[in-house]
Design a protein around this motif. Structure first.
Motif, PDB file in Angstrom:
ATOM      1  N   PRO A  54      22.307  39.130  32.772  1.00 48.61           N
ATOM      2  CA  PRO A  54      21.564  39.927  31.785  1.00 48.61           C
ATOM      3  C   PRO A  54      22.003  39.632  30.353  1.00 48.61           C
ATOM      4  CG  PRO A  54      23.169  41.280  32.957  1.00 48.61           C
ATOM      5  CD  PRO A  54      23.156  39.957  33.648  1.00 48.61           C
ATOM      6  N   ASP A  55      21.138  39.958  29.438  1.00 47.83           N
ATOM      7  CA  ASP A  55      21.413  39.722  28.022  1.00 47.83           C
ATOM      8  C   ASP A  55      22.472  40.687  27.490  1.00 47.83           C
ATOM      9  OD1 ASP A  55      20.919  38.472  25.485  1.00 47.83           O
ATOM     10  OD2 ASP A  55      19.840  40.295  24.902  1.00 47.83           O
ATOM     11  N   THR A  56      22.432  41.920  27.975  1.00 46.54           N
ATOM     12  CA  THR A  56      23.411  42.924  27.548  1.00 46.54           C
ATOM     13  C   THR A  56      24.083  43.525  28.785  1.00 46.54           C
ATOM     14  OG1 THR A  56      21.684  44.627  27.522  1.00 46.54           O
ATOM     15  CG2 THR A  56      22.159  43.520  25.441  1.00 46.54           C
ATOM     16  N   PRO A  57      25.377  43.836  28.686  1.00 45.19           N
ATOM     17  CA  PRO A  57      26.093  44.401  29.842  1.00 45.19           C
ATOM     18  C   PRO A  57      25.633  45.822  30.137  1.00 45.19           C
ATOM     19  CG  PRO A  57      27.502  44.394  27.906  1.00 45.19           C
ATOM     20  CD  PRO A  57      26.256  43.663  27.517  1.00 45.19           C
ATOM     21  N   SER A  58      25.848  46.232  31.380  1.00 42.90           N
ATOM     22  CA  SER A  58      25.444  47.565  31.823  1.00 42.90           C
ATOM     23  C   SER A  58      26.601  48.255  32.536  1.00 42.90           C
ATOM     24  CB  SER A  58      24.242  47.449  32.773  1.00 42.90           C
ATOM     25  OG  SER A  58      24.030  48.649  33.468  1.00 42.90           O
ATOM     26  N   LYS A  59      26.913  49.481  32.089  1.00 47.17           N
ATOM     27  CA  LYS A  59      27.959  50.240  32.767  1.00 47.17           C
ATOM     28  C   LYS A  59      27.535  50.591  34.191  1.00 47.17           C
ATOM     29  CE  LYS A  59      30.384  52.187  28.805  1.00 47.17           C
ATOM     30  NZ  LYS A  59      30.888  53.417  28.147  1.00 47.17           N
ATOM     31  N   TRP A  60      26.225  50.713  34.400  1.00 46.71           N
ATOM     32  CA  TRP A  60      25.742  51.002  35.751  1.00 46.71           C
ATOM     33  C   TRP A  60      26.087  49.855  36.701  1.00 46.71           C
ATOM     34  CZ3 TRP A  60      24.856  53.691  39.694  1.00 46.71           C
ATOM     35  CH2 TRP A  60      24.052  53.254  40.732  1.00 46.71           C
ATOM     36  N   ASN A  61      26.021  48.611  36.215  1.00 46.06           N
ATOM     37  CA  ASN A  61      26.396  47.475  37.053  1.00 46.06           C
ATOM     38  C   ASN A  61      27.857  47.545  37.465  1.00 46.06           C
ATOM     39  OD1 ASN A  61      23.948  46.126  37.270  1.00 46.06           O
ATOM     40  ND2 ASN A  61      24.257  44.928  35.414  1.00 46.06           N
ATOM     41  N   VAL A  62      28.729  47.953  36.516  1.00 49.40           N
ATOM     42  CA  VAL A  62      30.147  48.117  36.838  1.00 49.40           C
ATOM     43  C   VAL A  62      30.325  49.203  37.887  1.00 49.40           C
ATOM     44  CG1 VAL A  62      32.426  48.748  35.934  1.00 49.40           C
ATOM     45  CG2 VAL A  62      30.890  47.335  34.561  1.00 49.40           C
ATOM     46  N   ALA A  63      29.677  50.349  37.653  1.00 51.15           N
ATOM     47  CA  ALA A  63      29.809  51.470  38.590  1.00 51.15           C
ATOM     48  C   ALA A  63      29.307  51.092  39.978  1.00 51.15           C
ATOM     49  CB  ALA A  63      29.034  52.678  38.058  1.00 51.15           C
ATOM     50  N   LYS A  64      28.134  50.469  40.047  1.00 50.90           N
ATOM     51  CA  LYS A  64      27.554  50.078  41.341  1.00 50.90           C
ATOM     52  C   LYS A  64      28.452  49.073  42.055  1.00 50.90           C
ATOM     53  CE  LYS A  64      23.991  47.355  41.282  1.00 50.90           C
ATOM     54  NZ  LYS A  64      22.615  46.801  41.122  1.00 50.90           N
ATOM     55  N   THR A  65      28.983  48.110  41.288  1.00 57.70           N
ATOM     56  CA  THR A  65      29.844  47.079  41.870  1.00 57.70           C
ATOM     57  C   THR A  65      31.067  47.693  42.531  1.00 57.70           C
ATOM     58  OG1 THR A  65      29.153  45.356  40.329  1.00 57.70           O
ATOM     59  CG2 THR A  65      31.339  45.125  41.307  1.00 57.70           C
ATOM     60  N   TYR A  66      31.749  48.584  41.839  1.00 65.97           N
ATOM     61  CA  TYR A  66      33.005  49.113  42.366  1.00 65.97           C
ATOM     62  C   TYR A  66      32.799  50.208  43.410  1.00 65.97           C
ATOM     63  CZ  TYR A  66      35.758  46.094  39.475  1.00 65.97           C
ATOM     64  OH  TYR A  66      36.341  44.972  38.943  1.00 65.97           O
ATOM     65  N   ILE A  67      31.659  50.877  43.384  1.00 59.90           N
ATOM     66  CA  ILE A  67      31.332  51.789  44.492  1.00 59.90           C
ATOM     67  C   ILE A  67      31.160  50.993  45.780  1.00 59.90           C
ATOM     68  CG2 ILE A  67      29.511  53.266  45.455  1.00 59.90           C
ATOM     69  CD1 ILE A  67      29.128  54.452  42.688  1.00 59.90           C
ATOM     70  N   ILE A  68      30.415  49.886  45.706  1.00 61.03           N
ATOM     71  CA  ILE A  68      30.214  49.033  46.887  1.00 61.03           C
ATOM     72  C   ILE A  68      31.542  48.478  47.380  1.00 61.03           C
ATOM     73  CG2 ILE A  68      29.192  46.870  47.701  1.00 61.03           C
ATOM     74  CD1 ILE A  68      26.852  47.413  45.765  1.00 61.03           C
ATOM     75  N   LEU A  69      32.385  47.999  46.444  1.00 57.08           N
ATOM     76  CA  LEU A  69      33.686  47.453  46.838  1.00 57.08           C
ATOM     77  C   LEU A  69      34.552  48.527  47.486  1.00 57.08           C
ATOM     78  CD1 LEU A  69      34.485  45.200  43.739  1.00 57.08           C
ATOM     79  CD2 LEU A  69      34.026  44.430  46.079  1.00 57.08           C
ATOM     80  N   GLY A  70      34.495  49.760  46.980  1.00 52.13           N
ATOM     81  CA  GLY A  70      35.269  50.854  47.572  1.00 52.13           C
ATOM     82  C   GLY A  70      34.814  51.172  48.983  1.00 52.13           C
ATOM     83  N   ILE A  71      33.503  51.237  49.180  1.00 56.24           N
ATOM     84  CA  ILE A  71      32.965  51.511  50.523  1.00 56.24           C
ATOM     85  C   ILE A  71      33.363  50.396  51.488  1.00 56.24           C
ATOM     86  CG2 ILE A  71      30.834  51.695  51.878  1.00 56.24           C
ATOM     87  CD1 ILE A  71      29.542  53.022  49.435  1.00 56.24           C
ATOM     88  N   GLU A  72      33.188  49.139  51.052  1.00 54.72           N
ATOM     89  CA  GLU A  72      33.528  48.018  51.921  1.00 54.72           C
ATOM     90  C   GLU A  72      35.017  48.002  52.247  1.00 54.72           C
ATOM     91  OE1 GLU A  72      32.178  44.491  49.984  1.00 54.72           O
ATOM     92  OE2 GLU A  72      30.123  44.699  50.708  1.00 54.72           O
ATOM     93  N   HIS A  73      35.840  48.324  51.255  1.00 57.45           N
ATOM     94  CA  HIS A  73      37.286  48.267  51.495  1.00 57.45           C
ATOM     95  C   HIS A  73      37.722  49.277  52.552  1.00 57.45           C
ATOM     96  CE1 HIS A  73      41.513  47.633  50.889  1.00 57.45           C
ATOM     97  NE2 HIS A  73      41.672  48.928  50.723  1.00 57.45           N
ATOM     98  N   ILE A  74      37.228  50.512  52.477  1.00 59.24           N
ATOM     99  CA  ILE A  74      37.657  51.509  53.460  1.00 59.24           C
ATOM    100  C   ILE A  74      37.075  51.206  54.832  1.00 59.24           C
ATOM    101  CG2 ILE A  74      35.790  53.126  52.874  1.00 59.24           C
ATOM    102  CD1 ILE A  74      39.385  54.048  53.985  1.00 59.24           C
ATOM    103  N   LEU A  75      35.833  50.743  54.894  1.00 51.57           N
ATOM    104  CA  LEU A  75      35.219  50.467  56.196  1.00 51.57           C
ATOM    105  C   LEU A  75      35.781  49.215  56.852  1.00 51.57           C
ATOM    106  CD1 LEU A  75      31.468  51.434  55.598  1.00 51.57           C
ATOM    107  CD2 LEU A  75      33.297  52.788  56.638  1.00 51.57           C
ATOM    108  N   LEU A  76      36.403  48.339  56.064  1.00 49.64           N
ATOM    109  CA  LEU A  76      37.054  47.151  56.623  1.00 49.64           C
ATOM    110  C   LEU A  76      38.571  47.280  56.625  1.00 49.64           C
ATOM    111  CD1 LEU A  76      34.802  44.410  54.985  1.00 49.64           C
ATOM    112  CD2 LEU A  76      34.804  45.117  57.380  1.00 49.64           C
ATOM    113  N   GLY A  77      39.066  48.413  56.140  1.00 56.12           N
ATOM    114  CA  GLY A  77      40.506  48.674  56.160  1.00 56.12           C
ATOM    115  C   GLY A  77      40.868  49.400  57.438  1.00 56.12           C
ATOM    116  N   PHE A  78      41.074  48.643  58.503  1.00 55.04           N
ATOM    117  CA  PHE A  78      41.204  49.231  59.834  1.00 55.04           C
ATOM    118  C   PHE A  78      42.425  50.148  59.955  1.00 55.04           C
ATOM    119  CE2 PHE A  78      38.884  45.199  60.479  1.00 55.04           C
ATOM    120  CZ  PHE A  78      37.704  45.736  60.936  1.00 55.04           C
ATOM    121  N   ASP A  79      43.506  49.840  59.219  1.00 53.71           N
ATOM    122  CA  ASP A  79      44.668  50.719  59.319  1.00 53.71           C
ATOM    123  C   ASP A  79      44.379  52.083  58.693  1.00 53.71           C
ATOM    124  OD1 ASP A  79      44.488  49.551  56.825  1.00 53.71           O
ATOM    125  OD2 ASP A  79      46.600  48.960  56.703  1.00 53.71           O
TER     126      ASP A  79
END
Length: 328
Positions: free
Chosen positions: A134-159
């Protein structure tokens, strides 16, 4: 009963296998830093296992040239590449693609820093491996990115999931379970934030070993409760969840530091990663409660099957403990 036992053993084998090769689920990391107009330093960090490096690479439009400027560096869980990227135009409004990403189960965190101070962060995934920057950055992109990473981390964090499962098994009553999960959430949120912000930290290997020990401890506590014994954990599971949750938070922090944080939006990334972890945790607890409701009639008639789960949890936790201590 034999079928149920085989299913549990199969799941244990799968979880143990993923725990040994857990680095495969870590996201790749692409950092693009503008050094002069239309000239960029590129850092490309690709996940690896003992004998395999993911065959993925960034691809830019034809108006850009990408040149490797130093030999790859092999780290514990990644291979690090450095490039120089030059173009006839600025990188915003150009297309970035990660070749072969659709053949993997790995995400790519992209971090772009421009001379004008603008900072872009977004996530590319196997189902969406290309983006028009994109031409200009978006805080929503940051928020969406790290929400997805958080969900993936806990669901793949078997311990972490196994610890939560043990909490669910030992806690009687919905209100007490809600209090217990909340205590675990508050505790690991505190240490996750402290670690990422540099207020407090602990070395990774001992933390991972104690996390395995915490799961083993809960497995033993479940067996005691099944024998009719009253334990501190069964009476006040929220307190045990809080104490061990502090250690689990340092484990989450290690994973988040491996992923990387956008320097211009650390607080937003940290908060949304935490939200993602909690969303994934809530989803897991709801699934566990539904499964327990379905198998409750079976457990009432076949009491030996009730012991199978804590023994399975304890065996896997003991395996992790030995494996992690041996890795010091």
């Amino acid at each position: 009963m034999r079928l149920f036992t085989k299913i549990i053993i199969f799941l244990l084998f799968e979880v143990a296998s993923h725990s040994l090769f857990g680095h495969e689920v870590r996201p790749a990391y692409l950092q693009i830093k503008e050094q002069s107009p239309n000239s960029y330093a590129v850092l490309w960090k690709v996940p690896r296992t003992v004998d395999k490096v993911l065959d993925i690479q960034p691809k830019f439009e034809k108006s850009f040239s990408l040149k490797e400027i130093s030999p790859p560096r092999i780290l514990e869980a990644f291979v690090l590449y450095t490039f120089q990227l030059k173009g006839e135009m600025s990188i915003p409004n150009s297309r970035l693609t990660i070749d072969q990403l659709n053949t993997t189960g790995t995400d790519v965190l992209v971090d772009i820093r421009l001379l004008n101070g603008e900072h872009h962060s977004f996530l590319l995934q196997p189902t969406n491996n290309s983006i028009l920057i994109p031409d200009t950055p978006s805080k929503w992109n940051v928020a969406k990115t790290y929400i997805i990473l958080g969900i993936e981390h806990i669901l793949l964090g078997f311990d972490h999931l196994l610890f939560v499962l043990a909490l669910v098994l030992i806690t009687k009553g919905f209100k007490k379970l809600l209090k217990t999960i909340t205590a675990f959430t508050v505790a690991h949120s505190i240490t996750l934030s402290f670690s990422v912000l540099g207020i407090a930290n602990l070395p990774g290997p001992p933390v991972e070993s104690v996390i395995a020990l915490s799961i083993l401890f809960l497995a033993v506590e479940i067996l005691k409760v099944q024998k009719g014994q009253s334990t501190l954990t069964s009476q006040m599971p929220w307190m045990v969840a809080f104490v061990f949750g502090l250690l689990h938070g340092f484990g989450f922090a290690g994973a988040l530091q491996d992923i990387g944080l956008p320097q211009s939006a650390i607080n937003l990334a940290l908060a949304t990663f935490n939200i993602g972890v909690e969303l994934g945790q809530i989803l897991f607890v709801l699934v566990v409660l539904m499964v327990m409701q379905l198998i409750r009639p079976i457990l009432r008639t076949k009491h030996r099957m009730a012991k199978l789960m804590p023994y399975a949890i304890g065996s896997l936790a003991a395996f992790w403990l030995i494996d992690r201590i041996a890795g010091f």
